[in-house]
Write an enzyme that holds these catalytic residues in place. Structure first.
Site, PDB file in Angstrom:
ATOM      1  N   ASP A   1       0.822  -1.207   0.000  1.00 47.93           N
ATOM      2  CA  ASP A   1       0.000   0.000   0.000  1.00 47.93           C
ATOM      3  C   ASP A   1       0.858   1.261   0.000  1.00 47.93           C
ATOM      4  O   ASP A   1       0.645   2.179  -0.780  1.00 47.93           O
ATOM      5  CB  ASP A   1      -0.938  -0.005   1.220  1.00 47.93           C
TER       6      ASP A   1
ATOM      7  N   ASP B   1       7.015   3.902   3.671  1.00 47.86           N
ATOM      8  CA  ASP B   1       7.278   5.044   4.546  1.00 47.86           C
ATOM      9  C   ASP B   1       8.776   5.035   4.882  1.00 47.86           C
ATOM     10  O   ASP B   1       9.594   5.454   4.068  1.00 47.86           O
ATOM     11  CB  ASP B   1       6.361   4.847   5.759  1.00 47.86           C
TER      12      ASP B   1
ATOM     13  N   LYS C   1       6.382   7.731   0.519  1.00 48.51           N
ATOM     14  CA  LYS C   1       6.739   8.997   1.173  1.00 48.51           C
ATOM     15  C   LYS C   1       8.259   9.093   1.175  1.00 48.51           C
ATOM     16  O   LYS C   1       8.905   8.729   2.165  1.00 48.51           O
ATOM     17  CB  LYS C   1       6.255   9.002   2.630  1.00 48.51           C
TER      18      LYS C   1
ATOM     19  N   PHE D   1       0.559  11.433   7.550  1.00 55.03           N
ATOM     20  CA  PHE D   1      -0.166  10.173   7.705  1.00 55.03           C
ATOM     21  C   PHE D   1      -1.448  10.181   6.881  1.00 55.03           C
ATOM     22  O   PHE D   1      -2.183  11.159   6.858  1.00 55.03           O
ATOM     23  CB  PHE D   1      -0.489   9.931   9.178  1.00 55.03           C
ATOM     24  N   VAL D   2      -1.702   9.073   6.209  1.00 58.95           N
ATOM     25  CA  VAL D   2      -2.926   8.960   5.397  1.00 58.95           C
ATOM     26  C   VAL D   2      -3.731   7.719   5.799  1.00 58.95           C
ATOM     27  O   VAL D   2      -3.170   6.740   6.297  1.00 58.95           O
ATOM     28  CB  VAL D   2      -2.604   8.902   3.879  1.00 58.95           C
TER      29      VAL D   2
ATOM     30  N   ASP E   1      -4.933   2.315   7.516  1.00 52.79           N
ATOM     31  CA  ASP E   1      -5.620   2.570   8.781  1.00 52.79           C
ATOM     32  C   ASP E   1      -4.857   3.513   9.691  1.00 52.79           C
ATOM     33  O   ASP E   1      -3.645   3.679   9.574  1.00 52.79           O
ATOM     34  CB  ASP E   1      -5.799   1.255   9.547  1.00 52.79           C
TER      35      ASP E   1
ATOM     36  N   ARG F   1      -9.829   1.925   7.238  1.00 48.90           N
ATOM     37  CA  ARG F   1      -9.476   1.054   6.098  1.00 48.90           C
ATOM     38  C   ARG F   1     -10.599   0.985   5.067  1.00 48.90           C
ATOM     39  O   ARG F   1     -10.359   0.840   3.875  1.00 48.90           O
ATOM     40  CB  ARG F   1      -9.220  -0.379   6.578  1.00 48.90           C
TER      41      ARG F   1
END
Ligand code: IMP
Ligand code: MG
Length: 182
Positions: free
Chosen positions: A107, A110, A138, A159-160, A166, A172
């Site tokens: 997904d 980071d 990111k 943060f997404v 989630d 989610r």
């Protein structure tokens, strides 16, 4: 379709609309087209990383038209916090990946710790080819170098949630992607 709100509150945090479903699906189709071209006749095995990649993985795979296989692995690195712990648990006991062309479906990348841990774990298989497709990345938050062949979109270091992603296990189910309001 059920209309969704533009703002969500989770544990006193505010998340605002960041990417609409239409944009997400356009990106997913573009990624699938590239993979269909690159992996024709290579019979790739897509490894969808649970839970975050569940919607991305299923939407991506419905746009893959070449011969392929699908499996799932789970990785866990986040608790209720928004920072990566660096401790990553990966379950691959059910897999035999010798001589396979594997595409890890993630997904979001980071710090890179999760992807690095998955790649290290998979490298024990003989003659395995490993590439990664990630919906989001990111780059400003990267702490370990990882090679990601297919990236959907680079986003700011915030943060997404939504579309599988989630915060403290919430969000989610949302169709769009929302970003933390600072
Ligand atoms: P990394 O190990 O720091 O690269 O983080 C990878 C994993 O942490 C991703 O696969 C996600 O499951 C989760 N993660 C990272 N950033 C976010 C975010 O902004 N929202 C939700 N989950 C995230
Ligand atoms: Mg993930």
């Amino acid at each position: 379709m059920v209309t969704q709100q533009e703002v969500f509150h989770i544990n006193n945090k505010i998340f605002k609309l960041f990417m609409e479903e239409e944009e997400i699906l356009r990106i997913v189709v573009t990624l699938a087209q590239r993979i269909n071209k690159d992996y024709r006749d290579k019979n790739p095995l897509f490894l969808i990383v649970l839970k975050g990649s569940v919607f991305f993985g299923t939407d991506l795979l419905r746009n893959i038209i070449i011969d392929c296989d699908i499996d799932f692995i789970s990785s866990k690195s986040y608790g209720n916090s928004m920072d990566s712990s660096g401790n990553v648990l990966i379950n691959i006991d059910h897999l035999d990946l010798d001589n396979r062309n594997v595409i890890i479906v993630e997904d979001i990348i980071d710090t890179g710790y999760t992807l690095k841990a998955i790649m290290d774990t998979l490298s024990k298989f003989k003659e395995i080819g490993i590439e990664t497709v990630a919906l989001l990345s990111k780059p400003e938050k990267r702490e370990v170098e990882v090679n990601i062949k297919y990236i959907g979109k680079e986003i700011p270091p915030d943060f997404v949630i939504g579309y599988g992603l989630d915060y403290a296990e919430k969000g989610r189910n949302l169709r769009n992607i929302y970003i933390l309001e600072k």
